[in-house]
Design an enzyme around this catalytic site. Sequence first.
Site, PDB file in Angstrom:
ATOM      1  N   ARG A 267      -8.360  -2.801 -21.044  1.00 59.18           N
ATOM      2  CA  ARG A 267      -8.599  -4.244 -21.059  1.00 59.18           C
ATOM      3  C   ARG A 267      -8.471  -4.823 -19.649  1.00 59.18           C
ATOM      4  NH1 ARG A 267      -7.974  -7.654 -25.255  1.00 59.18           N
ATOM      5  NH2 ARG A 267      -6.645  -6.191 -26.377  1.00 59.18           N
TER       6      ARG A 267
ATOM      7  N   GLY B  35       2.100  -1.733 -12.132  1.00 60.83           N
ATOM      8  CA  GLY B  35       2.810  -3.006 -12.241  1.00 60.83           C
ATOM      9  C   GLY B  35       2.297  -3.893 -13.356  1.00 60.83           C
TER      10      GLY B  35
ATOM     11  N   LYS C 249     -11.066 -11.665 -12.035  1.00 61.73           N
ATOM     12  CA  LYS C 249     -11.148 -11.937 -10.593  1.00 61.73           C
ATOM     13  C   LYS C 249     -10.218 -11.024  -9.800  1.00 61.73           C
ATOM     14  CE  LYS C 249     -11.661 -16.184  -9.057  1.00 61.73           C
ATOM     15  NZ  LYS C 249     -11.343 -17.595  -8.709  1.00 61.73           N
TER      16      LYS C 249
ATOM     17  N   GLY D 196      -4.119   1.063 -15.464  1.00 62.56           N
ATOM     18  CA  GLY D 196      -3.980   0.663 -14.070  1.00 62.56           C
ATOM     19  C   GLY D 196      -5.320   0.532 -13.370  1.00 62.56           C
TER      20      GLY D 196
ATOM     21  N   PHE E 209       0.823  -1.216   0.000  1.00 59.32           N
ATOM     22  CA  PHE E 209       0.000   0.000   0.000  1.00 59.32           C
ATOM     23  C   PHE E 209       0.849   1.254   0.000  1.00 59.32           C
ATOM     24  CE2 PHE E 209      -2.379  -3.312   2.399  1.00 59.32           C
ATOM     25  CZ  PHE E 209      -3.261  -3.630   1.389  1.00 59.32           C
TER      26      PHE E 209
ATOM     27  N   GLN F 285      -9.212  -5.975  -6.614  1.00 66.26           N
ATOM     28  CA  GLN F 285      -8.564  -4.686  -6.406  1.00 66.26           C
ATOM     29  C   GLN F 285      -9.606  -3.590  -6.184  1.00 66.26           C
ATOM     30  OE1 GLN F 285      -5.416  -5.842  -5.736  1.00 66.26           O
ATOM     31  NE2 GLN F 285      -4.811  -3.885  -6.556  1.00 66.26           N
TER      32      GLN F 285
ATOM     33  N   GLU G 132      -5.338   0.950  -7.702  1.00 65.48           N
ATOM     34  CA  GLU G 132      -5.753   1.923  -6.691  1.00 65.48           C
ATOM     35  C   GLU G 132      -7.053   2.635  -7.041  1.00 65.48           C
ATOM     36  OE1 GLU G 132      -2.001   3.687  -7.583  1.00 65.48           O
ATOM     37  OE2 GLU G 132      -1.380   3.639  -5.499  1.00 65.48           O
TER      38      GLU G 132
HETATM   39 MO1  MOS Z   1       1.317   2.785  -4.220  1.00 69.70          MO
HETATM   40  S1  MOS Z   1       0.787   4.016  -2.699  1.00 69.70           S
HETATM   41  O1  MOS Z   1       2.097   3.784  -5.335  1.00 69.70           O
HETATM   42  O2  MOS Z   1       2.135   1.488  -3.604  1.00 69.70           O
END
Ligand code: MOS
Length: 749
Positions: A623, A519, A628, A697, A250, A633, A700
Site C-alpha cells: 500500500r 520506519g 507524494k 518499505g 542515508f 523516495q 531505499e
Molecule cells: Mo539506511 S542505509 O538503513 O539508513
Amino acid sequence: MRLPLADLYNKPDERNLLDHTRQGIIGKPLDRPEGPLKVSGSATYAAEWKLPGCVDGVLVLASIAQGKVTKIHDKAALAMPGVLAVLADKAMLRRPAQGTAGKAPAQDVAKVEYFGQPVALVVAETFEQARDAALALKVEYKAAKSPIPFDPESPDAKVEKAPDRKAVKGGDLDKAMKNAAFSVDVEYDTPGHASAAMEPHATIAEWQDDKLILRGSYQMLAYNVKEIADCLSISPKKVRILSPYVGGGFGSKLGITHEAVAAAIAAKELGRPVRVVMTRQQVFQAVMRRSETRQRVRLACDAGGKLIGLGHEALVSNLPKEQFAEPVTQATEFLYGGDNRLLKVDVARISRMTAGSVRAPGEAVGMQVLEAAMDELAEKIGIDPIELRKRNLPGKVPVQGTAYSSRMLVEALEQGAQAFGWDQRNAQPCQSREGDWWIGMGVASAARVNMLIPAEARVTLKADGTALVETDQTDIGTGSYAILGQIAGEMLGLPIARVTVVLGDTSLPAGAGSGGSFGAISTGSAVMRACEAIRAKLADKLGCDAEALDLKDGVASSGDTSSPLEHLLDGGDIAEIGSIKPGKTALDYAQASYGAFFAEVAVHAFTGETRVRRMTGAFGFGRVLNAKTARSQCLGGMVWGIGSALTEELAFDLRDGHLVNHDLAEYHVPVHADVPAIEVILLEERDAAASPLQAKGVGELGICGAAGAIANAIHNACGVRVRSFPITLDKVLPHLPDPFAPDPFATAA
Ligand code: MOS
C-alpha cells in the site's frame, strides 16, 4: 493501556482495514506538515538550538593512519583566546557505533586505526576560537610497526568470511556452468560511497544534574540512547535525545558518531552545554563509508533461457573486528532461480574509516552488478532482457524454500516498459545516433528486502475531536510526519488538519527509527494499532461493534446512530499505545519490495561522456501511504543511481591511507544539470504479510538496481560494456567505435 491485540506480527492481517475506512486520506499525495517550517528556515536542526552558556567544540582528527598518539601538546592551545579545554577522554568514540550498545569493544583512545580518526576535542567560547586552537593543536604520533593495508586488493589484506552473513550453497555451480547452453562469468567492481547527507553530524549536549540531554541529528533514537549510555557508562534512563528534524542520514546517522560522545564528555567536564558540529571534511573522513566491492557473477542457463546456476561472490572491506560487511548478495538470494548456486561475501580487513550502512546497504551495489550481468546474459542468448527476467522468477526462494509474499516484479517490468516506450529500443548496440551522440536504452529490476522492526506509538484522541500522535520516530526527510498523521486521520476519521504529529523525542514511546526502509511500516503499524484500540472504545461508547463503527470528518456513526466525537468523548481524552514486533510472518514469507528501472542515455561518440536523458521507474511496495512522499523516495533513489552509475567514488591515497575527495566539490553526487526527467509509477498492491498496513518499505527501493539500467543503456548505445563503476568517460573512450567511420554502424562491436 496495552492493546488487547497480540503485538507480535505472527499472521498476515488480511482484514484490509484501511480499504474500509472512509476518511479517504490514506495514500493521498498530502503535503508534509513540517514543509513550511523547513523551507522558511524555522525548523530547528541539531546545531541551531540556542542554549544559554553554550560553548563550541571542534574535533581534531588523526593525521596518520595507524599507530599511537604519544603526546598531545595542549599548553599552547589552552593559552589561546577563549579556549576552555582540550579533551582526549578514554570514553571518546573511536569508530561510529553500529548497534554496538552493550557490547562495544574496549577502546584504546591513544590508538589510531584509520586516517582521520578523531583523537581530541578542543572547546572554546566560540566556534572560531575552538577551530583556531584545534588547527594549532600539536599531536605527536608513533607510527604502527606492522600496519595493515589500505587496499582491499593487497595480498597482505587479511580476508575473512562476512561475520553476519551465511553463504548460500546449493547443487553444483561449476557443473551447471559447464553444462549451460549460455553462460556469463564476469567480474565487476564498485567504489566506496559516502552517505553525503546535506546536514553534517552535530550534537549539543547538556547535563541537568545527572541527566544528559542531547540535541542531535540521528536516525534511530531508541538505539542511540543505549549507545550513548554505553559509551558513558550511565543508565539509558538518564539520557534523553531530541531530534525533531534531520537533514538526511542515508545510514550515516543510524548509530551515534564521535561528536555526540565528545560533546557529552565536554559538557560534563565544563558544566556548560557544549555543541560539536563536524565539518563536511570531517564527516567524510570519520563517519562511515559504504565499502567498495569486487563482485564475481556467474549465470548459467539452459537453451530456453532458464537459469540453472547462479553465483554471486563479493569481496568487501572493513576495519578489523567490525561486524558489518556490505551484504552484497542480499537480494540475489531470493530474486532469480538457478538451483545450483553459490552466494557469499568476504571481507578484507583494511585501514580505512569504518564501513557501514549507506543507503540500501547490499542491494544498492549488489543489484546494480547482478542486473548488468543479467543484461550480458540476455545479449548472449539473444532474448529481450525483460523476457529473461520474467522467465526466471521462482515459485519459492531457491535453496531456502520460503514462499514469497506479494511480488509485483512482472507488473513493474511490463508497466514500466509501456510507459517508457521500451518497444522503441533496438536490441543491437550502435544503431541510434543523434549528431555526436550514441543513444541507448537499458532496463534493470529493483528489489529490496522488507523488514518490520519493533515499534511503539501513542495516539491521543482529545476531547475536542483532534488527535495527537507521539513517538520517538525520526523524519530524516522521508515523510514520517506526513504519513503517521495520515494513518491516524484515516483510522480515526479526522481531516488531516485535526491531527498533530510529534516526533524525535526519546521521552515518547519508542518508534522503529529511520533505517532499512522500515520506519514507515513499523511505526505506522504501531500508530494503526493504537487507533484500533481507540476505535474499540469509541464503538463501546456509541454502543456498536468495532467492525460496524464508521468514522468520518469527526463524526462516529453506526446504522442509524451517529454522534460527533466531541459529544461521544464527553470531556475526556482517549490515549492508547499501539505496538508491533516482528513475528512469524517475517520467517514464513520472503518479503521484498520490487520494481523496474528504464534508462535512456546519450554517449558522446568522441569523448565517451554519458548523459542520462530520461528514466522511468515502476515500483510495487504494498500500500502506498502517501503518493507524494513515496514518489520522492523513489525519485531520490534513482538520482542516487545516476551518481552510482556515473560519478560517485571515494578515492583513497594508497600511500598514506587518506581520503582524497573529502568534500562535495570532489565527491560528485549528481546535481540538477545531471538529472533529467524522471518518471515514477506507483503500482497498486497490498501485502498483508508485510504489515497490518499492507505496506512495505519504499525508502531505499529506488536505488536498488538503478545504476544497472544506466550501465546497460550505455552498452546499448555504443556497444561498450564497462564492468567498473562509476562509468566515467575514460573507461568508455578506448572502446568506442570509430566515430569517423563512413558508416558508423559498420564498426559496431
Ligand atoms: Mo539506511 S542505509 O538503513 O539508513
